[in-house]
Motif scaffolding. Structure first.
Motif, PDB file in Angstrom:
ATOM      1  N   THR A   1      -5.429   7.050   4.369  1.00  0.00           N
ATOM      2  CA  THR A   1      -5.898   6.847   3.002  1.00  0.00           C
ATOM      3  C   THR A   1      -4.698   6.509   2.109  1.00  0.00           C
ATOM      4  N   GLY A   2      -4.928   5.603   1.175  1.00  0.00           N
ATOM      5  CA  GLY A   2      -3.875   5.227   0.244  1.00  0.00           C
ATOM      6  C   GLY A   2      -4.443   4.403  -0.887  1.00  0.00           C
ATOM      7  N   TYR A   3      -3.568   3.689  -1.568  1.00  0.00           N
ATOM      8  CA  TYR A   3      -4.018   2.792  -2.638  1.00  0.00           C
ATOM      9  C   TYR A   3      -3.142   1.552  -2.680  1.00  0.00           C
TER      10      TYR A   3
ATOM     11  N   ALA B   1      10.037   8.402   2.786  1.00  0.00           N
ATOM     12  CA  ALA B   1      10.681   7.160   3.226  1.00  0.00           C
ATOM     13  C   ALA B   1       9.707   6.208   3.909  1.00  0.00           C
ATOM     14  N   GLY B   2       8.551   6.718   4.361  1.00  0.00           N
ATOM     15  CA  GLY B   2       7.644   5.873   5.129  1.00  0.00           C
ATOM     16  C   GLY B   2       6.334   5.527   4.461  1.00  0.00           C
ATOM     17  N   ILE B   3       5.997   6.166   3.335  1.00  0.00           N
ATOM     18  CA  ILE B   3       4.645   5.993   2.780  1.00  0.00           C
ATOM     19  C   ILE B   3       4.397   4.654   2.100  1.00  0.00           C
ATOM     20  N   THR B   4       5.420   3.936   1.707  1.00  0.00           N
ATOM     21  CA  THR B   4       5.230   2.638   1.054  1.00  0.00           C
ATOM     22  C   THR B   4       5.250   1.541   2.112  1.00  0.00           C
ATOM     23  N   ILE B   5       4.099   0.882   2.284  1.00  0.00           N
ATOM     24  CA  ILE B   5       3.968  -0.197   3.264  1.00  0.00           C
ATOM     25  C   ILE B   5       4.032  -1.526   2.511  1.00  0.00           C
ATOM     26  N   ALA B   6       4.987  -2.368   2.856  1.00  0.00           N
ATOM     27  CA  ALA B   6       5.128  -3.668   2.204  1.00  0.00           C
ATOM     28  C   ALA B   6       3.989  -4.596   2.603  1.00  0.00           C
TER      29      ALA B   6
ATOM     30  N   MET C   1       0.838  -1.198   0.000  1.00  0.00           N
ATOM     31  CA  MET C   1       0.000   0.000   0.000  1.00  0.00           C
ATOM     32  C   MET C   1       0.875   1.250   0.000  1.00  0.00           C
ATOM     33  N   ILE C   2       0.412   2.287  -0.683  1.00  0.00           N
ATOM     34  CA  ILE C   2       1.050   3.602  -0.661  1.00  0.00           C
ATOM     35  C   ILE C   2       0.114   4.542   0.090  1.00  0.00           C
TER      36      ILE C   2
END
Length: 150
Positions: A145-147, A115-120, A65-66
């Protein structure tokens, strides 16, 4: 049940199940940020923190998720030096948002860390509520909120 033909123009039929329910497992990944006007479906996670002392609410993300936005709503009156911060594991996603507000006030994150917005996939989002003094932290609703990303 009659099919809503107006809905067809927004969602491809292959993403519809039983003529009306969106099959969320079929939501496509957004693979790149483009100006092609290709729509994507946002994901919103709601997290309710505990009132009183410091607390952390962990959320395990099933798919990559971003994060594109974070805001919070005080469910009670805050006190001085109370804050809420959203983290990707231990890496900050947001700044420390001030919870010293009246009930019902919306506070949006002033910044998101690249550096933190991309969640694996399988990663953990931690919503960290810090009281700092007095065990008077209100309950707070945090909306992330993300996608879904490839």
């Amino acid at each position: 049940m009659a099919r809503n033909r107006k809905f067809d123009q927004f969602v491809e039929p292959k993403y519809l199940k039983d003529d009306s329910a969106l099959e969320t497992s079929k939501i496509p990944n957004r693979t790149a940020v483009t100006t092609s006007l290709t729509p994507f479906i946002p994901i919103v996670l709601e997290v309710i923190t505990a009132a009183g002392a410091d607390n952390t609410v962990p959320i395990v993300v099933v798919e990559k998720m971003i994060v594109t936005d974070v805001h919070m709503v005080n469910l009670g009156a805050g006190a001085s030096s109370d804050t809420v911060q959203v983290k990707n594991g231990s890496t900050a996603i947001t700044d420390a948002m001030d919870a010293n507000k009246s009930a019902g006030i919306i506070t949006r994150a002033a910044s998101l860390s690249a550096a933190g917005i991309t969640i694996a996939a399988g990663g953990t989002i931690n919503v960290v509520a810090l009281d700092n003094t007095g065990d008077d932290l209100p309950q707070i609703a945090v909306y992330i909120t993300g996608y879904k990303s490839a």
